[in-house]
Design an enzyme around this catalytic site. Structure first.
Site, PDB file in Angstrom:
ATOM      1  N   GLY A  18       0.834  -1.202   0.000  1.00 18.50           N
ATOM      2  CA  GLY A  18       0.000   0.000   0.000  1.00 18.50           C
ATOM      3  C   GLY A  18       0.862   1.242   0.000  1.00 18.50           C
ATOM      4  O   GLY A  18       0.807   2.053  -0.908  1.00 18.50           O
ATOM      5  N   GLU A  72       7.552   3.245   9.076  1.00 12.56           N
ATOM      6  CA  GLU A  72       8.039   4.423   8.356  1.00 12.56           C
ATOM      7  C   GLU A  72       9.379   4.939   8.870  1.00 12.56           C
ATOM      8  O   GLU A  72      10.101   5.622   8.148  1.00 12.56           O
ATOM      9  CB  GLU A  72       6.988   5.535   8.431  1.00 12.56           C
TER      10      GLU A  72
END
Lengths: 172, 705
Positions: free
Chosen positions: B244, B664
């Site tokens: 994604g 992240e």
């Protein structure tokens, strides 16, 4: 468009199909035979997710038409298990976490299985320093030979570890 | 540990529980669900203009082509809710109509949709649809839009667009040592391996979409809003997702058109965007221009700290990439100024891509810190250590836990930083110039709302259900570990079921909040179930909310990246030979999958530093790179040896499990470490990303042969 009769041999099993000649080998596997293990990532030969093994060689199944493969031996991810046991390459990918989202994984594994055969047969690559000698399967050789298979999750280092593990014949 | 008791599974490097399904090809992605009677195939026809109106669509030929079941255009599409509302608090639950008007909002905008018996027939018929458009002039260039860019008020994480502490301008003007530099980062594409795809099925008034999505409840709400039907009539199923990276936070016209098509033709319809369609029909990461102004005293302490960012969003949207978010918490400085300006262009929509804001904000800021170290004559690690802070410097709260300094120190020792020669172009290996670079990593940590259900089955197995997703991050696995530990069960007695709006709602996967949020909910459900077992309870639900994170503290994960780059003396080719990332990211829930998240992020850092770049064609308002042959992502041969180290970090003020986001943090700063290594190798200071060979040649020509 008239359909063509074609018999595809996939994972040792023969399938008689009545196919639109425009159907790619990839779509024949996924849509006509319901074998969705082989993935469609780009449909234009740039990502490697659709890699299958045809007559011992890895190819992008999105770049070839199904009707061209009558009589060929096609191996897909579904055909790598033996007697319900994972192929060593499949097991190594799990053990080394050579996958994340899993979408490129069947293509990576088919590619890796064929890579070892290519190396065994003495095929050089761009990373081979001396093409006149049998190439040594360094990490650089593995990485080079696997660079047709994109993994956007970027499990590349783990993929190299998994392949090295199998190449060296066992668990690390 | 008592005899026979299992080791507590949280943290163990267990193989991912869905690994076997994925390596055998048995994990089922959106397009792959078998349906009764078979699905029809949909193909989208995109516009060839970026801005204007559809004047006429001739569907005659397409409609009569073999196998065609439906050709949908603005002339026969059903009524839908207009796109938006733009200010909806959950922007991923906006209405996403398709073919609802004659307006073309960006290049590649859907203008027709064909449904046919087979994929080949749908494709062939789509090529027969003739679309006539009136094109209007558009604005496509970020740089020239800079002077008229607006102050967006807020950035996309909800923080104010501007922040100011002390008197930045005065402090910068009088700083004894300072640097000022303009950095630019290019448009980037998330490029998940699985193209956005949906299979839609109607049963009476009930719509089920099998779709590739990071979120579940947001697309459920958004589709209900689009079709003006009750939310309860929409079921979203997304069990396996082929990546994604932010691009599957919104849902797109694939879901809308599959649903409309299935309704009209009276059978399931499935469609996947083509790879080229992804580049326009889904979101991208904005390009940015970032002006960095850093001032310090001669001891290397920052006195003035300024970052101005210019970013793009689509004309009709309001997404503002939070570029300066990292700058606001990374280093101490008494005088600070950060500002975002937003240029609304006639390009496709920008939105989140892995570490929105921080990935590109740090790419500039951490290179600017390297420039400052140079100007001061300081070691780059030392400069960062000198400006470390225990207090969030803009919101005046202590960090719940912050181990940036430890990460820098340990990393420097492990990487062999002491062997670095500060003078650029000092180390050679044949025709290769070798350099080392460092950068700090930071990523804010948040908790969202989620509920989980835990049920003890008659056979003693535990089932855990929640409408969470696993986009490859390892959610199935870590939730299995959390539930097993909470219920004191072996992990193989636990089944985690995700990706279905029939399960309790969660915030899904995004912004590094997924693991902490969903595992906290699972923990709460299991604790409740455990406590009630004696009373005969067999099922319990547990929840978590943002309030479960103590907001008297600032929450973030930290780390340090080290990179060794080799630059070819003659060609400017850059190879990253090795990288080390040291991370302080709270409690690690699975050491194996956590490491994978980090090597993934670090590899993205290499890509952002060296190859990832999309170009706008200013004539047509389109992205030039529309495939994986021209939009370069890192491949296996681009990655050298990657080393990852996690610090043992306990965070008593953090999420209920003490975990932090890790999806992240690995990209944050990673690219800057590579760029700084290139500077050390060559002396070239790259400020226009990525560092392609052409940008290095001028410097290389000045070096001795």
């Amino acid at each position: 468009m008239h359909n063509e009769n074609v018999a595809l041999t996939v994972n040792g099993r023969r399938h008689a199909l009545d196919l639109d000649p425009r159907v790619t080998l990839l779509d024949a596997l996924r849509e006509n035979l319901g074998m969705t293990g082989t993935k469609k990532g780009c449909d234009q030969g740039q990502c490697g997710a659709c890699t299958v093994i045809v007559n011992g060689q890895r190819i992008n199944s999105c770049l070839t038409l199904a009707v061209m493969h009558a009589g060929d031996e096609i191996t897909t991810i579904e055909g790598l298990e033996e007697d319900g046991n994972l192929h060593p390459m499949q097991a190594a990918f799990v053990r080394h976490d050579g996958l994340q989202c899993g979408y490129c994984t069947p293509g990576q594994i088919c590619s890796a299985v064929a890579l070892l055969a290519e190396h065994k047969a003495g095929w050089p690559s761009y990373a081979t320093a001396d093409v006149a000698t049998a190439p040594v399967l360094t990490d650089g050789e593995i990485a080079e030979r696997m660079s047709g298979n994109v993994c956007r999750c970027s499990a590349y280092s783990n993929i190299v570890s998994a392949i090295r593990d199998v190449a060296e014949g066992g668990r690390i | 540990m008592a005899e026979g008791k299992l080791a507590d599974p949280i943290g163990l490097p267990l193989d991912r529980v869905d690994g076997q399904l994925k390596v055998t090809g048995r994990a089922t992605y959106a397009f792959e669900y078998a349906t009764q009677g078979g699905a029809a195939y949909g193909v989208i026809v995109p516009s060839a203009i970026a801005k204007g109106r559809v004047v006429a669509v001739d569907v005659q030929e397409a409609q009569h082509a073999p196998g065609v079941l439906l050709v949908l255009t603005k002339d026969n599409a059903p009524p839908q809710t207009p796109w938006g509302p733009v200010d909806l608090p959950d922007r991923f639950a906006r209405a996403e109509p398709a073919l609802d008007s004659d307006e073309v909002r960006y290049f590649g905008f859907p203008v027709a949709f064909v449904v046919a018996e087979t994929f080949e027939e749908a494709n062939a018929a789509a090529a027969l649809v003739s679309v006539r458009c009136d094109s209007l002039p558009g604005q496509y260039d970020l740089h020239s839009a800079g002077p008229t860019a607006e102050d967006p008020g807020h950035i996309s994480d909800g923080a104010p667009a501007n922040s100011s502490v002390g008197d930045f301008e005065a402090a910068f003007a009088t700083a004894p040592v300072k640097i000022e530099a303009l950095y630019t980062t290019p448009y980037q594409n998330q490029a998940p391996m699985e193209p956005h795809a949906t299979m839609a099925v109607w049963e009476g008034q009930m719509l089920t979409v099998h779709t590739s999505a990071q979120l579940t409840t947001s697309p459920q709400e958004g589709l209900a809003r689009t079709f003006n039907i009750p939310k309860e009539n929409v079921r979203v199923v997304t069990r396996y997702i082929g990546g994604g990276f932010g691009s599957k936070l919104p849902f797109y016209v694939d879901a809308t058109l599959a649903a409309i098509g299935a309704r009209i033709v009276g059978r399931p319809v499935k469609l996947a965007m083509t790879r080229p369609q992804l580049f326009h029909m889904t979101t991208h990461r904005t390009a940015s221009e970032q002006r960095l102004r850093l001032g310090a005293d001669r001891d290397g302490r920052l006195t003035a700290y300024g970052q101005d960012a210019l970013v793009q969003c689509a004309r009709f949207d309001n997404y503002t990439e939070p570029v300066c978010g990292a700058a606001r918490m990374l280093y101490a400085a008494p005088n600070r100024l950060t500002r975002h300006r937003l240029a609304k262009l006639d390009l496709p929509r920008s939105d989140s891509m892995r570490a929105p804001g921080d990935a590109i904000g740090l790419l500039a800021l951490e290179c600017a810190m390297d420039e400052l170290a140079d100007a001061l004559g300081f070691d780059p690690v030392d400069l960062r250590l000198r400006n470390d802070t225990e207090i969030d410097p803009e919101r005046d709260r202590p960090f719940a836990s912050r181990h940036l300094a430890e990460a820098l120190r340990l990393g420097a020792a492990r990487f062999g930083w002491d062997k670095r020669i500060a003078k650029p172009a000092s180390v050679r290996d044949g025709r290769w110039l070798i350099g080392l670079g460092v950068a700090s990593a930071v990523r804010a940590d948040v908790l969202r709302s989620a509920t989980a259900r835990a049920r003890l089955e008659r056979d003693g197995r535990l089932t855990v259900e929640l409408a969470m997703t696993d986009i490859g991050t390892g959610t199935y696995t870590i939730l299995t570990q959390v539930a097993a530990e909470a219920m004191e069960l072996p992990v193989d007695r636990v089944t985690v079921r995700l990706g279905d709006t029939r399960f309790p709602p969660t915030a899904g996967s995004g912004g590094s909040f997924g693991a902490a949020t969903s595992s906290s909910a699972v923990l709460a459900a299991c604790r409740k179930l455990n406590a009630g077992l004696a009373l005969g309870l067999t099922e319990a639900e547990g929840s978590v909310t943002p309030a479960d994170l103590d907001d008297t503290y600032a929450h973030a994960g930290f780390g340090a990246h080290f990179a060794e780059a080799a630059v070819h003396r003659d060609t400017g080719e850059v190879r990253v030979r090795r990288m080390l990332g040291v991370f302080a990211a709270g409690r690690i829930l699975n050491a194996k999958t956590a490491r994978s998240q980090m090597i993934g992020g670090m590899t993205w850092g290499i890509g952002s530093a060296l190859i990832e770049e999309n170009h706008v064609d200013p004539r047509y308002g389109s992205f030039v790179n529309q495939d994986l042959a021209s939009y370069h992502v890192a491949v296996n041969a681009d990655v050298g040896s990657l080393d990852v180290m996690f610090l043992d970090e306990a965070d008593p003020h953090g999420s209920p499990l003490g975990s932090k986001g890790i999806g992240e943090l690995g990209i944050c700063g990673a690219g800057a470490a590579v760029i700084n290594a290139i500077h050390n190798a060559t002396g070239a200071r790259i400020r226009d990303m990525p560092a392609t060979p052409d940008k290095l040649l001028a410097t290389l020509e000045t070096l001795d042969a």
